[in-house]
Enzyme design. Sequence first.
Site, PDB file in Angstrom:
ATOM      1  N   GLU A 152      11.801   2.492  -3.868  1.00  0.00           N
ATOM      2  CA  GLU A 152      11.473   3.827  -3.358  1.00  0.00           C
ATOM      3  C   GLU A 152      12.296   4.150  -2.119  1.00  0.00           C
ATOM      4  O   GLU A 152      12.678   5.295  -1.897  1.00  0.00           O
ATOM      5  CB  GLU A 152       9.960   3.925  -3.093  1.00  0.00           C
ATOM      6  CG  GLU A 152       9.208   4.005  -4.421  1.00  0.00           C
ATOM      7  CD  GLU A 152       7.783   3.492  -4.388  1.00  0.00           C
ATOM      8  OE1 GLU A 152       7.239   3.269  -3.296  1.00  0.00           O
ATOM      9  OE2 GLU A 152       7.225   3.295  -5.488  1.00  0.00           O
ATOM     10  N   GLY A 201       1.591  -2.797  -6.279  1.00  0.00           N
ATOM     11  CA  GLY A 201       1.462  -1.508  -5.611  1.00  0.00           C
ATOM     12  C   GLY A 201       0.072  -0.929  -5.797  1.00  0.00           C
ATOM     13  O   GLY A 201      -0.893  -1.346  -5.148  1.00  0.00           O
ATOM     14  N   GLY A 202      -0.053  -0.010  -6.737  1.00  0.00           N
ATOM     15  CA  GLY A 202      -1.305   0.744  -6.933  1.00  0.00           C
ATOM     16  C   GLY A 202      -2.552  -0.124  -7.011  1.00  0.00           C
ATOM     17  O   GLY A 202      -3.583   0.206  -6.405  1.00  0.00           O
ATOM     18  N   TRP A 206       0.826  -1.224   0.000  1.00  0.00           N
ATOM     19  CA  TRP A 206       0.000   0.000   0.000  1.00  0.00           C
ATOM     20  C   TRP A 206       0.852   1.264   0.000  1.00  0.00           C
ATOM     21  O   TRP A 206       0.331   2.359  -0.157  1.00  0.00           O
ATOM     22  CB  TRP A 206      -0.931   0.010   1.215  1.00  0.00           C
ATOM     23  CG  TRP A 206      -2.113  -0.917   1.088  1.00  0.00           C
ATOM     24  CD1 TRP A 206      -2.273  -1.937   0.180  1.00  0.00           C
ATOM     25  CD2 TRP A 206      -3.303  -0.912   1.897  1.00  0.00           C
ATOM     26  NE1 TRP A 206      -3.488  -2.562   0.374  1.00  0.00           N
ATOM     27  CE2 TRP A 206      -4.138  -1.954   1.431  1.00  0.00           C
ATOM     28  CE3 TRP A 206      -3.732  -0.149   2.971  1.00  0.00           C
ATOM     29  CZ2 TRP A 206      -5.387  -2.228   1.999  1.00  0.00           C
ATOM     30  CZ3 TRP A 206      -4.972  -0.426   3.538  1.00  0.00           C
ATOM     31  CH2 TRP A 206      -5.800  -1.451   3.054  1.00  0.00           C
ATOM     32  N   HIS A 211      12.916  -1.899  -1.062  1.00  0.00           N
ATOM     33  CA  HIS A 211      12.050  -1.400  -2.140  1.00  0.00           C
ATOM     34  C   HIS A 211      12.767  -0.243  -2.840  1.00  0.00           C
ATOM     35  O   HIS A 211      13.454   0.559  -2.196  1.00  0.00           O
ATOM     36  CB  HIS A 211      10.711  -0.940  -1.568  1.00  0.00           C
ATOM     37  CG  HIS A 211       9.705  -0.672  -2.636  1.00  0.00           C
ATOM     38  ND1 HIS A 211       9.726   0.467  -3.406  1.00  0.00           N
ATOM     39  CD2 HIS A 211       8.673  -1.408  -3.098  1.00  0.00           C
ATOM     40  CE1 HIS A 211       8.736   0.432  -4.278  1.00  0.00           C
ATOM     41  NE2 HIS A 211       8.076  -0.707  -4.114  1.00  0.00           N
TER      42      HIS A 211
HETATM   43  C1  PEP Z   1       5.562  -1.547  -5.953  1.00  0.00           C
HETATM   44  O1  PEP Z   1       5.769  -0.422  -5.553  1.00  0.00           O
HETATM   45  O2  PEP Z   1       6.002  -2.508  -5.289  1.00  0.00           O
HETATM   46  C2  PEP Z   1       4.828  -1.706  -7.201  1.00  0.00           C
HETATM   47  C3  PEP Z   1       4.970  -2.820  -7.838  1.00  0.00           C
HETATM   48  O3  PEP Z   1       4.057  -0.649  -7.607  1.00  0.00           O
HETATM   49  P1  PEP Z   1       3.021  -0.611  -8.843  1.00  0.00           P
HETATM   50  O4  PEP Z   1       2.307  -1.948  -8.867  1.00  0.00           O
HETATM   51  O5  PEP Z   1       2.094   0.517  -8.528  1.00  0.00           O
HETATM   52  O6  PEP Z   1       3.817  -0.427 -10.067  1.00  0.00           O
END
Ligand code: PEP
Length: 256
Positions: free
Chosen positions: A100, A235-236, A12, A98
């Site tokens: 990020e 993620g999203g 999330w 991750h």
């Molecule tokens: C994530 O951040 O782990 C990810 C896969 O993001 P998204 O699915 O939004 O690309």
Amino acid sequence: MTGIRPLVAGNWKMNGLGSSLSELESLRARLETAPVPETNIMVCPPATLLSRAREAIKDSTIMLGAQDCNPLASGAHTGDISAEMLADAGATSVIVGHSERRHDHHESDALVHAKALAAYRAGMMAIICIGETEAQYREGKTLDVLRGQLEGSVPEGARAANTVVAYEPVWAIGTGLTPTPPEVAQVHGLIRSVLGQMLGDSEAGAMRLLYGGSVKPSNAANLLFVPDVNGALVGGASLKAEDFYEILSVYAGTQS
Ligand code: PEP
């Protein structure tokens, strides 16, 4: 099938208030009506929601993960949360490395390695993320970058039972872009072979390798049945129960 039980984990990120727990309740209800057997399902909400999420998914098949930890067990580190604290709040896994965090907080492979060890110390599974940037991808450096990240981030004590490796190309996260299935197959094959050199073929062969980066209901079936892909880090699309369920339900009826 490979005999490896797939894992679909929802990250999330920095999203979710108390009101978002209704999505967990919807996911739980959906799974009770239409279970997806022999597939592990995990949600990783922000730390502020862990305890409440634990209550919301109590006695369900949904597992609880966290998004990061400090490598130390306790101490003077204002704002940080240790693996022990996450476990105490109900998490059984924690995402480490991750992209990020590697980017926003300049986290090195050595720090990610220490965080994975912290997860083991607290009795949790580490979901270790690796992935190349867009520039590295364009320059054809993907395989070298991933080898370096694996060697630097995955501890010697990593086992199939306590570690999951998530391949998340940085350029695919949140962009709607994804590598092609043959590219994913090549990368995941390399990851398994590097892990084999590091940990032995038996552990590497049983370890779950997740693909992450813009997984959506529309592309999940194409990406999740690629050889050496044993699930997804989402993620999203994990923020809405309906989308997340649609993704993980690609595994419905596929297990023997
Ligand atoms: C994530 O951040 O782990 C990810 C896969 O993001 P998204 O699915 O939004 O690309």
